[in-house]
Write a protein that holds these residues in place. Structure first.
Motif, short mmCIF file in Angstrom:
data_model
loop_
_atom_site.label_atom_id
_atom_site.label_comp_id
_atom_site.label_asym_id
_atom_site.label_seq_id
_atom_site.Cartn_x
_atom_site.Cartn_y
_atom_site.Cartn_z
N ASP A 167 -50.44 -19.64 -44.82
CA ASP A 167 -51.02 -20.28 -43.59
C ASP A 167 -51.68 -19.17 -42.74
OD1 ASP A 167 -51.52 -21.57 -41.47
OD2 ASP A 167 -49.42 -22.43 -41.27
N THR A 168 -53.12 -19.40 -42.58
CA THR A 168 -53.65 -18.27 -41.77
C THR A 168 -53.26 -18.71 -40.30
OG1 THR A 168 -55.31 -20.35 -41.57
CG2 THR A 168 -55.73 -18.73 -43.09
N GLY A 169 -52.78 -19.71 -40.11
CA GLY A 169 -52.26 -19.68 -38.56
C GLY A 169 -50.98 -18.72 -38.44
N VAL A 170 -50.34 -18.46 -39.45
CA VAL A 170 -49.13 -17.54 -39.10
C VAL A 170 -49.75 -16.13 -39.00
CG1 VAL A 170 -47.20 -16.55 -40.41
CG2 VAL A 170 -47.45 -19.01 -40.50
N TRP A 171 -50.75 -15.83 -39.81
CA TRP A 171 -51.46 -14.47 -39.80
C TRP A 171 -52.05 -14.40 -38.45
CZ3 TRP A 171 -51.02 -10.47 -43.07
CH2 TRP A 171 -50.25 -10.71 -44.36
N ALA A 172 -52.39 -15.21 -37.92
CA ALA A 172 -53.30 -15.26 -36.58
C ALA A 172 -52.17 -15.01 -35.67
CB ALA A 172 -53.82 -16.59 -36.29
N ALA A 173 -51.01 -15.81 -35.74
CA ALA A 173 -50.02 -15.59 -34.80
C ALA A 173 -49.48 -14.09 -34.60
CB ALA A 173 -48.89 -16.57 -35.22
N ALA A 174 -49.33 -13.72 -35.68
CA ALA A 174 -48.83 -12.23 -35.79
C ALA A 174 -49.65 -11.18 -35.26
CB ALA A 174 -48.84 -11.69 -37.21
N TYR A 175 -51.31 -11.20 -35.36
CA TYR A 175 -52.32 -10.64 -34.58
C TYR A 175 -52.20 -10.68 -33.22
CZ TYR A 175 -54.32 -8.50 -38.95
OH TYR A 175 -54.63 -7.76 -39.99
N GLY A 176 -51.90 -12.17 -33.05
CA GLY A 176 -51.91 -12.28 -31.43
C GLY A 176 -50.70 -11.79 -30.65
N GLN A 177 -49.57 -11.77 -31.55
CA GLN A 177 -48.38 -11.30 -30.93
C GLN A 177 -48.74 -9.58 -30.74
OE1 GLN A 177 -45.73 -12.39 -29.41
NE2 GLN A 177 -44.73 -10.50 -29.32
N ILE A 178 -49.30 -8.86 -31.61
CA ILE A 178 -49.50 -7.61 -31.68
C ILE A 178 -50.41 -7.07 -30.53
CG2 ILE A 178 -50.84 -5.42 -32.75
CD1 ILE A 178 -47.68 -5.91 -33.47
N PHE A 179 -51.63 -7.99 -30.38
CA PHE A 179 -52.49 -7.66 -29.15
C PHE A 179 -51.75 -7.81 -27.76
CE2 PHE A 179 -55.70 -9.12 -32.39
CZ PHE A 179 -56.31 -7.97 -32.41
N PHE A 180 -51.07 -9.22 -27.70
CA PHE A 180 -50.32 -9.29 -26.41
C PHE A 180 -49.35 -8.10 -26.11
CE2 PHE A 180 -51.34 -13.83 -27.24
CZ PHE A 180 -52.50 -13.71 -26.54
N SER A 181 -48.48 -7.64 -27.02
CA SER A 181 -47.16 -6.84 -26.74
C SER A 181 -47.56 -5.30 -26.58
CB SER A 181 -46.32 -7.17 -27.65
OG SER A 181 -46.82 -6.37 -29.17
N LEU A 182 -48.77 -4.98 -27.28
CA LEU A 182 -49.10 -3.46 -27.05
C LEU A 182 -49.99 -3.35 -25.78
CD1 LEU A 182 -49.73 -2.11 -30.62
CD2 LEU A 182 -48.08 -1.25 -29.10
N SER A 183 -50.23 -4.11 -25.27
CA SER A 183 -51.20 -3.80 -23.82
C SER A 183 -52.52 -3.17 -24.28
CB SER A 183 -50.26 -2.68 -22.86
OG SER A 183 -49.14 -3.20 -22.35
N VAL A 184 -53.13 -3.76 -25.62
CA VAL A 184 -54.37 -3.10 -25.69
C VAL A 184 -55.28 -4.20 -25.07
CG1 VAL A 184 -53.78 -1.99 -27.77
CG2 VAL A 184 -54.41 -4.38 -27.87
#
Length: 525
Positions: A230-247
């Motif tokens: 599911d591409t939505g799952v991969w998008a959720a993973a990248y979204g979580q990383i962007f938000f949590s790392l403060s980039v």
């Protein structure tokens, strides 16, 4: 006036740039920024909803292919050009200055509402001792505590139980920031981060001892391998990383600008990235062990009680505390962790704005702190401790995250890669003092993988919001405080980038490319 960062000297009227005393202090501060409310209440639910144990695979892929490369990009810009986000991007090339102001504007909006969530958590830490919410945590939170209005509008009926702790949060935060980078920001992180870790470890151990905890962990970590298609799952993973790392917030650009010249940037970045992800996994274990107990007590499945965000923190967890053995201790630890994680993140968010104002106006630290902090605090106190504050927070947060942070990250990687072609120069700068060298693979991750993923997420969110709106919120409310806020961020950023830098501004200082060398005020790639 001369110092280690500016050996060639500059005008006496301009305050010297502060630096972290040691690399360890920088790492603790960067971790303190990255570890925030989202690590505790966002990651566990996102993982559960997107494949459970299987989610770890796209999460790690996202961390390695986008999170860490973009973290290195922020470090490179800040460390190479020695300035706040607007000044660092301006020194890279004047055409990029608006990127920095866009990040400053995002931080301004986030700070206004982020503080009130910390105030809620502080009150709930006290409520946990007596379990004040009784048998109806949802009714207590929305009714007695927030006194949330059924009308979706902007009102000015203030709730004393929210207003008073919010004022205290702002007073404490601005006191820390006025003390400076080392005496304030660094000292707060050196104290709060170890306390946060100890408190959360005790919380996790306590949660694991609850009846039904194993069921919660099974629900979280049992892999749904089909989800990987599911591409939505991969998008959720990248979204979580962007938000949590403060980039892309401007935070890591600003923090890196306070580093000494001879600093291992990539080594530091790897420590920060994996520490942040380690805390997220730890949060998942603690939260789902507690949710497993809640499901066990209610005789239902974990899926029936699982929640994320504000619902997890202020409705589901109080229900757990009411039933759990030593529930008062569990509540104090959980909400205390939210307070400490929130404060370290709020400090870093406001530091982005203060640093930009200092650089632009050439103000001393204390004056810049009050120039930024007083308007922020007044707006926050005006808008959010009211009976209508919850809906405003909900809409603003959703649109600033999805169409603010994601959009500026997308535009930044495209411009730095293809518009200004600065990645090779930034990579060389990082490689001068770092153990892990950046090469072609890093440029591929930043210039190809990151924009593809960010573009996909942005377009998906845009289509979803246009087609379905935002929940049951009125169109005018979403238009003004959702779409309107996201658009205003860009307009404000462009406007600020056209304001000239005065003679007292930090733009007139020399910037050092490497020890012993001086570059002009504006350094083009």
């Amino acid at each position: 006036m001369k110092n280690a960062e500016h050996p060639h000297g500059f005008a006496d009227s301009v305050p010297p740039r502060e630096v972290w005393s040691t690399r360890k202090v920088f790492i603790l501060s960067a971790i303190g920024s990255a570890v925030g409310l989202g690590n505790i209440w966002r990651f566990p639910y996102v993982a559960y909803e997107n494949g459970g144990g299987a989610f770890i695979i796209p999460y790690l892929v996202a961390l390695l292919t986008a999170g860490i490369p973009l973290l290195f990009l922020d470090y490179a810009v800040g460390h190479r050009f020695r300035g706040s986000a607007p000044l660092a991007f301006r020194r890279l090339t004047p055409r990029a200055e608006a990127l920095g102001w866009w990040q400053v504007a995002i931080c301004f909006v986030i700070a206004i509402y982020y503080a009130v969530i910390i105030a809620w958590a502080a009150m709930y830490m006290i409520f946990s001792v007596t379990r004040r919410w009784g048998d109806d945590p949802a009714g207590f939170f929305l009714g007695e505590f927030l006194q949330a209005s059924d009308q979706v509008t902007i009102g000015f009926n203030y709730v004393p139980g929210v207003l008073i702790p919010l004022v205290l949060v702002w007073a404490f935060t601005l006191f820390v920031l006025a003390a400076g980078v080392m005496k304030g920001v660094a000292r707060a992180n050196v104290i709060f981060l170890p306390l946060l870790l100890v408190m959360f470890l005790v919380l996790v151990v306590q949660a694991l001892l609850l009846p039904g905890a194993a069921g919660g962990l099974d629900a979280l970590f049992t892999p749904n391998w089909a989800a990987l298609l599911d591409t939505g799952v991969w998008a959720a993973a990248y979204g979580q990383i962007f938000f949590s790392l403060s980039v892309a917030f401007g935070i890591m650009v600003t923090y890196a600008s306070y580093l000494k010249r001879r600093t291992d940037l990539t080594g530091s970045g790897l420590v920060v990235a994996f520490a942040n992800s380690g805390f997220e996994v730890l949060a998942g274990i603690g939260v789902f062990a507690a949710l497993g107990f809640m499901a066990f007590s209610a005789g239902t499945g974990v899926g029936d009680v699982a929640a994320g965000g504000i619902g997890l923190a202020f409705i589901a967890f109080p229900a757990i505390i009411s039933e759990a053995p030593a529930g008062a201790l569990l509540g104090v630890l959980f909400f205390g962790s939210l307070v400490f994680a929130g404060l370290t993140s709020l400090i870093s968010i406001i530091e982005v704005i203060i640093a930009a104002v200092q650089d632009k106006l050439g103000l001393a630290r204390v004056r810049a702190t009050w120039a930024v902090g007083i308007p922020l605090a007044l707006l926050s106190i005006l808008l959010f401790p009211t009976t209508t504050g919850l809906n405003l927070l909900d809409v603003t947060d959703a649109f600033v995250n999805n169409f603010g942070i994601m959009a500026v990250a997308f535009v930044a990687v495209l411009l730095l890669t293809y518009g200004f072609r600065t990645l090779p120069m930034l990579g060389r700068h990082v490689n001068e003092t770092s153990t892990v060298k950046l090469g072609r693979l890093w440029r591929i991750m930043v210039g190809i993988v990151a924009p593809v993923v960010l573009g996909y997420i942005l377009i998906s969110e845009l289509i979803a919001r246009i087609q379905t709106g935002y929940g049951e919120m009125p169109a005018w409310f979403v238009g003004v405080f959702g779409w309107g806020t996201a658009a205003a961020l860009v307009v404000v950023a462009l406007a600020l980038s056209f304001i000239p830098w005065g003679s007292r501004s930090a733009a007139n200082h020399p910037v050092l490319d490497a020890p012993g060398t001086t570059q002009p005020k504006e350094v083009a790639p």
